[in-house]
Design a protein around this motif. Sequence first.
Motif, short mmCIF file in Angstrom:
data_model
loop_
_atom_site.label_atom_id
_atom_site.label_comp_id
_atom_site.label_asym_id
_atom_site.label_seq_id
_atom_site.Cartn_x
_atom_site.Cartn_y
_atom_site.Cartn_z
N ILE A 1 48.80 24.56 40.54
CA ILE A 1 48.94 25.30 41.68
C ILE A 1 47.46 25.48 42.34
N LYS A 2 47.34 25.65 43.65
CA LYS A 2 46.02 25.83 44.27
C LYS A 2 46.39 26.91 45.16
N TYR A 3 45.48 27.88 45.07
CA TYR A 3 45.70 29.02 46.24
C TYR A 3 44.46 28.62 47.12
N ARG A 4 44.64 29.02 48.23
CA ARG A 4 43.77 29.03 49.70
C ARG A 4 43.64 30.24 50.14
N LEU A 5 42.35 31.12 49.90
CA LEU A 5 42.04 32.04 50.72
C LEU A 5 40.42 31.75 50.96
N THR A 6 40.22 32.37 52.29
CA THR A 6 38.81 32.18 52.58
C THR A 6 38.18 33.49 52.59
N PRO A 7 36.64 33.53 52.61
CA PRO A 7 36.06 34.96 52.62
C PRO A 7 36.56 36.06 53.60
N THR A 8 36.97 35.38 54.77
CA THR A 8 37.35 36.15 55.94
C THR A 8 38.65 36.89 55.84
N ASP A 9 39.65 36.34 54.84
CA ASP A 9 41.06 36.90 54.42
C ASP A 9 40.63 38.25 53.60
N VAL A 10 39.30 38.43 52.94
CA VAL A 10 39.19 39.37 52.03
C VAL A 10 38.23 40.25 52.61
N GLU A 11 38.00 40.31 53.76
CA GLU A 11 36.74 41.13 54.57
C GLU A 11 37.56 42.71 54.51
N ASP A 12 38.72 42.93 54.84
CA ASP A 12 39.38 44.32 54.90
C ASP A 12 40.29 44.52 53.81
N ILE A 13 39.97 44.44 52.46
CA ILE A 13 40.88 44.62 51.63
C ILE A 13 40.71 46.05 50.96
N PRO A 14 41.44 46.69 50.25
CA PRO A 14 41.50 48.05 50.01
C PRO A 14 40.71 48.10 49.02
N GLU A 15 40.47 49.39 48.28
CA GLU A 15 39.56 49.65 47.28
C GLU A 15 40.29 49.53 46.07
N LEU A 16 39.77 49.08 44.73
CA LEU A 16 40.30 48.99 43.66
C LEU A 16 40.94 50.19 43.02
N SER A 17 42.18 50.33 42.71
CA SER A 17 42.75 51.40 42.09
C SER A 17 42.12 52.10 41.02
N PRO A 18 42.04 53.31 40.63
CA PRO A 18 41.39 54.05 39.51
C PRO A 18 41.80 53.34 38.31
N GLU A 19 43.17 52.94 38.10
CA GLU A 19 43.58 52.45 37.10
C GLU A 19 43.08 51.10 36.70
N TYR A 20 42.99 50.30 37.78
CA TYR A 20 42.37 49.09 37.41
C TYR A 20 40.67 49.20 37.14
N GLN A 21 40.27 50.10 37.91
CA GLN A 21 38.67 49.98 37.53
C GLN A 21 38.72 50.62 36.07
N THR A 22 39.55 51.65 35.40
CA THR A 22 39.36 52.00 34.22
C THR A 22 39.61 50.98 33.39
N ARG A 23 40.46 50.02 33.52
CA ARG A 23 40.81 48.81 32.62
C ARG A 23 40.22 47.47 32.76
N TYR A 24 39.60 47.25 33.98
CA TYR A 24 38.98 45.81 34.11
C TYR A 24 37.67 45.72 34.76
N LEU A 25 36.95 46.98 34.63
CA LEU A 25 35.61 47.03 35.32
C LEU A 25 34.71 47.62 33.83
N VAL A 26 35.11 47.70 32.74
CA VAL A 26 34.79 48.25 31.64
C VAL A 26 34.24 47.49 30.52
#
Length: 556
Positions: free
Chosen positions: A340-365
């Motif tokens: 599998i190969k995904y293709r996203l460019t930096p332009t595709d992620v310019e206006d993404i939503p903020e990371l949810s509080p749940e994911y901040q608690t689980r995956y930023l610690v």
Amino acid sequence: MNFALPSLTASQMFGQKTIRPIGAAILSGIAFFQDTLIAIDSPKGYLLQIDPATDNTKILNPHQSKEFTDVTGLAIWEDTLWVTRGNSVYLCKWNSWGLEHFVTLPYPANGIAVWESTVYVSCQKLGDIVIFNRDTRKEITRFYAPGVGVENLAVTDEILWACDATEQSVYCMDRATGEVQFSVLTPFESPTGIAVQTEKNTGQQTLYVAYASEEPYVRDNPNADPNHELAYRDRTFIHPLYYRYFPEKRYALSNGYLIEMSYVEEIAPIEEVYLQDLEWRIALPSDTDRQKVKHVEPVGLPFTEEIIDGQRVAVFKFDALTPGERHMFGWKAVLEVRGIKYRLTPTDVEDIPELSPEYQTRYLVDNDELAMDTTIVRRAAQEAIGTETNLLRKMYSIRNYVYDQLSYGIKPYIDTPDRVLERGVGSCGEYVGVLLALCRLNGIACRTVGRYKCPTYAEHQHVPLQPDYNHVWLEFYIPGFGWLPMESNPDDIGNNGPYPTRFFMGLCWYHIEIGKGIPFETITSKGVRLTKEEISIGELAINHIRFTILGELPPF
């Protein structure tokens, strides 16, 4: 339960055959001429005509092989043969084989493709694909080469195909603009040539890719004592490349295999222990966009199944594990696995939503001894991204920074990221630890994935294969899109880059995804999870991992 490959039509069976030309050493450019497969054996200078059904091989230029030595790229348009050799491009009429100079580049010309009056030439050292007018021999324009390695080319009505030996990838490009539409991972390393076959009756097109590398083997030398010694030999062949692009999901799938995998623990403690009310959990393979679990069954002892954070886990229960008691237990799974190969460019992620509080608690610690509060790790997190704010560019910068700082080496234990950065050498697990720490400090949610890679001997089917080591990589999260894979260390080719991106948002068929974001294996006694300091699973049992490749999956 027996599993058979789906029944194939005669054309599918022919298409799936690996073509191994007799006597070939290193195949570079390949092309089709009137439904005949043509290839160049670069070191020998042989222009080969190959029968895909029998591997029968004929030398077309028996008197001009010296003239074709070191040719790397090959294309055919109507009755004209085009080749690249050294810094130059040459052409000749079919069956004459007297090369006529066309144009010279400042650096070696690698691959070539021709469509009507347009000639495409790839040059790794320029980092470009240069486009010439066939009649005027003047440069029209040039495209950025999509990868970092030596690239060979093929072209159809609207598409320019580029295969990259270092990237282990084939790129689908708009032949008018050079824009990459998508890319696919090839099932084997070192793709060196690419050609498109068009079915006369249906117009259906099939990609064929040539591969060339060296393979190790055990040589029986009767003059040596001991008589078995390690040696290397050329390995070259041609195989069809199947793919399917999902534009709405931003990924492409490629060749895959039906694989049987078993994971079994053998109780064999270094020191005898007594454990009461023991529960032994082993993660099961995951269902993903590229991996489908067809069947799972217990080995040795029965298990119950739990779902932990969306992942399937096998639970083996013992009333007590007593001194001298011995068991073998685990699971066997049958999987369909593709590249599998995904293709996203930096332009595709310019206006993404903020990371949810749940994911901040689980995956930023720091929940896995990541040393995220140490000075060296925090400094590295700042240095890695500089002033970058785009999530995808930050992720790419962090990866390259870690590759610049570390070189690969294995040890019997995993150090924390601060010690790894000080040492400058790390195993795959230590690469993952450093990447996790730097990503999380920069606000990028990520998690560990793995756990094994099937030995990459796709031709060794229906025989047991054992991996030498376990292996881990990671996934990073883009809000609004989802989890994307990234390898730990295989793309770190040294020399301070440029580093390939083959496994940046991509995995090959031999990556087996098990237990995403959860521990692969844990034990509890009387409901309390035991830490490795209390009882190490490695000191309690010996694991046995076996893969059997049952066959290649049919085309999409």
